[in-house]
Design an enzyme around this catalytic site. Structure first.
Site, PDB file in Angstrom:
ATOM      1  N   SER A 190       0.876  -1.228   0.100  1.00  0.00           N
ATOM      2  CA  SER A 190      -0.126  -0.132   0.052  1.00  0.00           C
ATOM      3  C   SER A 190       0.941   1.280  -0.181  1.00  0.00           C
ATOM      4  O   SER A 190       1.861   1.274  -0.814  1.00  0.00           O
ATOM      5  CB  SER A 190      -1.017  -0.259   1.396  1.00  0.00           C
ATOM      6  OG  SER A 190      -2.092   0.784   1.223  1.00  0.00           O
ATOM      7  N   ARG A 259     -11.513   7.670   8.842  1.00  0.00           N
ATOM      8  CA  ARG A 259     -11.074   6.075   8.957  1.00  0.00           C
ATOM      9  C   ARG A 259     -12.406   5.129   8.302  1.00  0.00           C
ATOM     10  O   ARG A 259     -12.091   4.116   7.661  1.00  0.00           O
ATOM     11  CB  ARG A 259     -10.845   5.706  10.321  1.00  0.00           C
ATOM     12  CG  ARG A 259     -10.369   4.251  10.441  1.00  0.00           C
ATOM     13  CD  ARG A 259      -9.084   4.069   9.789  1.00  0.00           C
ATOM     14  NE  ARG A 259      -8.535   3.003  10.412  1.00  0.00           N
ATOM     15  CZ  ARG A 259      -7.151   2.475   9.673  1.00  0.00           C
ATOM     16  NH1 ARG A 259      -6.727   3.045   8.707  1.00  0.00           N
ATOM     17  NH2 ARG A 259      -6.369   1.356  10.253  1.00  0.00           N
ATOM     18  N   ASP A 358      -8.805  -6.364  -4.258  1.00  0.00           N
ATOM     19  CA  ASP A 358      -8.738  -5.153  -3.947  1.00  0.00           C
ATOM     20  C   ASP A 358      -9.415  -4.303  -4.857  1.00  0.00           C
ATOM     21  O   ASP A 358      -9.357  -4.179  -6.010  1.00  0.00           O
ATOM     22  CB  ASP A 358      -7.267  -4.864  -3.967  1.00  0.00           C
ATOM     23  CG  ASP A 358      -6.812  -3.825  -3.299  1.00  0.00           C
ATOM     24  OD1 ASP A 358      -7.492  -2.784  -3.159  1.00  0.00           O
ATOM     25  OD2 ASP A 358      -5.565  -3.663  -2.780  1.00  0.00           O
ATOM     26  N   HIS A 388      -8.391  -4.802   0.029  1.00  0.00           N
ATOM     27  CA  HIS A 388      -6.890  -4.549   0.119  1.00  0.00           C
ATOM     28  C   HIS A 388      -6.364  -4.908   1.310  1.00  0.00           C
ATOM     29  O   HIS A 388      -5.082  -5.208   1.349  1.00  0.00           O
ATOM     30  CB  HIS A 388      -7.137  -2.898  -0.024  1.00  0.00           C
ATOM     31  CG  HIS A 388      -5.777  -2.130   0.405  1.00  0.00           C
ATOM     32  ND1 HIS A 388      -5.072  -2.289  -0.806  1.00  0.00           N
ATOM     33  CD2 HIS A 388      -5.454  -1.362   1.369  1.00  0.00           C
ATOM     34  CE1 HIS A 388      -3.864  -1.554  -0.315  1.00  0.00           C
ATOM     35  NE2 HIS A 388      -4.179  -0.815   0.806  1.00  0.00           N
ATOM     36  N   ASP A 389      -7.006  -5.071   2.534  1.00  0.00           N
ATOM     37  CA  ASP A 389      -6.362  -5.473   3.645  1.00  0.00           C
ATOM     38  C   ASP A 389      -5.621  -6.684   3.509  1.00  0.00           C
ATOM     39  O   ASP A 389      -4.852  -7.140   4.692  1.00  0.00           O
ATOM     40  CB  ASP A 389      -7.115  -5.361   4.858  1.00  0.00           C
ATOM     41  CG  ASP A 389      -7.251  -4.053   5.623  1.00  0.00           C
ATOM     42  OD1 ASP A 389      -6.285  -3.352   5.458  1.00  0.00           O
ATOM     43  OD2 ASP A 389      -8.196  -3.739   6.569  1.00  0.00           O
TER      44      ASP A 389
END
Ligand SMILES: CC(=O)SCCNC(=O)CCNC(=O)[C@H](O)C(C)(C)COP(=O)(O)OP(=O)(O)OC[C@H]1O[C@@H](n2cnc3c(N)ncnc32)[C@H](O)[C@@H]1OP(=O)(O)O
Ligand SMILES: N[C@@H](CCO)C(=O)O
Length: 408
Positions: A190, A259, A358, A388-389
Site C-alpha cells: 500500500s 477512517r 482489492d 485491500h487489507d
C-alpha cells in the site's frame, strides 16, 4: 552523496515511554499521540534491543515544494545484526496508519507483518538486519505536525506538505548514518509499496531487490478522490481549528469519519455483505423507532464505528492528513517522463503483488506497473476475499515467491 554522522541515536526514558504508548494504543487505551523524542544518545547503539523505537536527527530537509523543514527526526526500529560489510540490510516500509513495529522484539508486543519478518520467517531476522522507519509526517516517532517547531509550539497548521520523494530522501539520510550504502531489499505494501518503489527509482544504486505490494505506479484520480473525502472530513470538524487544535479538544469525529471512509475501501463488498449482511447490531433495531435523533445500528455501522474510534485512540489527525496527502503525491513519473522512461533507471530485481479482491488498488494497476518496469516482472496474486487489507492479513501467501526470488 552526503553522509551524516552516526551516534545520534536517541533512547532512554523517552523511548521506553514511547514503547508503552504503542502497546497501550493497540490495547485501545487513550494515549498522548504527540512524540517529541530528543533523549540522550546511547553510548552503544548495538545495545538497543530489537524491536525498540529509536530516533535519529537528520538535520534540515529541503522539500520538493521548496519549503524547508528544520531539525528533522526519524523514528525507527531494527531487528537482527548489521553484518561487517553492511550488505544484509532490509527496509520494510509501513502503510498509511502503520507503525515501525513490524514484528516482535525484546518485548512480546506483536508486529503487523509477523508472517513476513521474524526468526525463521522469509525476512529472517537471524540473518538479515531489518529496519522499519516511521514516515516523515507521521506520529510514531518521526517529525510530524504534532512535533515541536523551532518556536517551541507544535507545528500544527504550519507543517509543510511532504511528498514521497521527501520522505525517501529523509530515509536515505538515515541509511547513510547507519552506513547502509545499499539495501539487500526494500519491501512495502500500500503506501509502504509506494515508498519502496520511490526508493528503487530515486536511488537505483541503493536498492538491490524491491517488493511493491498492493499499489500502482501513481495514485489514481479515484484514490485521490477517496483521500480528499477523508482529509475534508477532518478539516470540517469544528475542533480542527485549521490544524491548531493541540492542547484542546481534538477533531476526533472527523478522524473517525475519515477512517470509516478509508476502511470501506480496505474491505470488499462481498466480505461486508457475507459478514454483516443487513443484520442489526446486537439488540439494536435499525428499522424500529427510528427518528432523525438516532436509531439502532446495522452491524456494519457498528463495525465501522469501532474501526473509526480505534484509530482516534492511536493516531494524530494532522498526521493522517499529512500522510494521506503524501500518498496523493505518489506519482513515480512526475518530472521523469513517460512511465517506462521513469522506471528505466531502476536496477532492482522486482516482485509485484496484488490482492485479487482489492477495490482500492486494483490488480490491473499492479499489472500496468509490472509491464512498465525494466525486464520481465510477474505479478503475484494474493487470494483473499476481504479486499485491500489482504496485503496485511495474507502476506504469508508471498512466502515462497520471496524465498525463491529474494531470500533463498
Ligand atoms: C500496516 C499497518 O496498517 S500497521 C497497523 C495495523 N493496522 C491497523 O490497525 C489497520 C486497521 N485495521 C485493519 O486494517 C484490519 O483490522 C486488519 C487488517 C489489521 C485486520 O483485519 P481483520 O483481522 O480482518 O480484522 P477485522 O476487520 O475483522 O476487524 C476486527 C475488529 O472489528 C471488531 N468488530 C467486528 N465486528 C464488529 C461489530 N459488529 N461491531 C463492532 N466491532 C466489530 C472486532 O471486535 C475487532 O476488534 P479489534 O480489532 O479491536 O480486536
Ligand atoms: N489498514 C492499513 C491500510 C492502508 O493501506 C493502514 O491503516 O495502514
Amino acid at each position: 552523496m552526503k553522509t551524516w554522522p552516526a551516534g545520534q541515536l536517541t533512547v532512554g526514558k523517552r523511548e521506553v515511554r514511547y514503547q508503552m504508548t504503542i502497546a497501550a494504543a493497540r490495547q485501545g487505551a487513550p494515549v498522548s499521540k504527540t512524540t517529541h523524542p530528543h533523549a540522550p544518545v546511547p553510548a552503544d547503539p548495538a545495545a538497543v534491543p530489537d524491536g525498540t523505537v529509536q530516533y535519529l536527527r537528520i538535520g534540515d530537509l529541503e522539500l520538493e515544494s521548496g519549503a524547508r523543514l528544520p531539525d528533522v527526526t526519524l523514528g525507527y526500529e531494527t531487528w537482527g545484526t548489521l553484518n561487517a560489510d553492511r550488505s544484509n540490510a532490509v527496509l520494510i516500509e509501513h502503510a498509511l496508519t502503520g507503525d515501525t513495529h513490524v514484528t516482535r522484539g525484546a518485548s512480546d508486543e506483536p508486529g503487523w507483518w509477523e508472517q513476513l519478518a521474524g526468526p525463521g520467517a522469509p525476512v529472517d531476522t537471524e540473518k538479515y538486519f531489518v529496519i522499519s522507519i516511521n514516515i516523515l509526517g507521521g506520529c510514531y516517532g518521526s517529525t510530524g505536525p504534532s512535533s515541536t517547531a523551532p518556536d517551541g509550539k507544535p507545528w500544527g497548521s504550519r507543517f509543510p506538505l511532504v511528498t514521497l520523494r521527501d520522505t525517501t530522501e529523509a530515509e536515505a539520510r538515515l541509511a547513510d548514518a547507519l552506513g547502509i550504502r545499499s539495501w539487500f531489499a526494500v519491501i512495502g505494501g500500500s503506501l509502504g509499496g509506494a515508498r519502496a518503489l520511490e526508493w528503487a527509482v530515486s536511488y537505483p544504486e541503493r536498492v538491490q531487490r524491491c517488493a511493491v505490494i498492493s499499489v500502482g505506479a501513481s495514485s489514481t484520480a479515484e484514490q485521490i478522490a477517496f483521500a480528499q473525502a477523508q482529509t475534508l472530513s477532518i478539516r470540517q470538524d469544528p475542533n480542527f481549528k485549521g490544524g491548531d487544535y493541540y492542547g484542546g479538544p481534538e477533531p476526533e469525529a472527523g478522524l473517525a469519519l475519515a477512517r470509516r471512509i478509508a476502511h470501506i475501501t480496505y474491505r470488499s463488498a462481498a466480505e461486508l455483505d457475507g459478514r454483516f449482511g443487513r443484520n442489526a447490531q446486537d439488540s439494536e433495531a435499525p428499522l424500529e423507532a427510528g427518528s432523525l435523533a438516532g436509531r439502532g445500528r446495522y452491524q456494519v455501522e457498528s463495525y465501522l464505528d469501532h474501526q473509526g474510534n480505534k484509530l482516534v485512540r492511536r493516531f494524530d489527525a494532522n498526521s493522517y492528513i499529512a500522510i494521506t496527502e503524501a500518498l496523493m503525491s505518489h506519482d513515480i513519473s512526475r518530472g521523469r517522463g513517460e512511465l517506462t522512461e521513469a522506471l528505466a533507471p531502476a536496477t532492482a530485481e522486482f516482485i509485484v503483488a496484488a490482492v485479487d479482491s482489492d477495490r482500492l488498488y486494483f490488480p490491473a494497476q499492479s499489472h500496468a506497473l509490472a509491464e512498465a518496469l525494466p525486464g520481465e516482472v510477474a505479478v503475484h496474486t494474493i487470494e483473499a476475499p476481504i479486499g485491500h487489507d489482504g496485503f496485511l492479513t495474507e502476506i504469508g501467501q508471498l512466502t515462497s515467491q520471496l524465498r525463491q526470488h529474494f531470500f533463498g
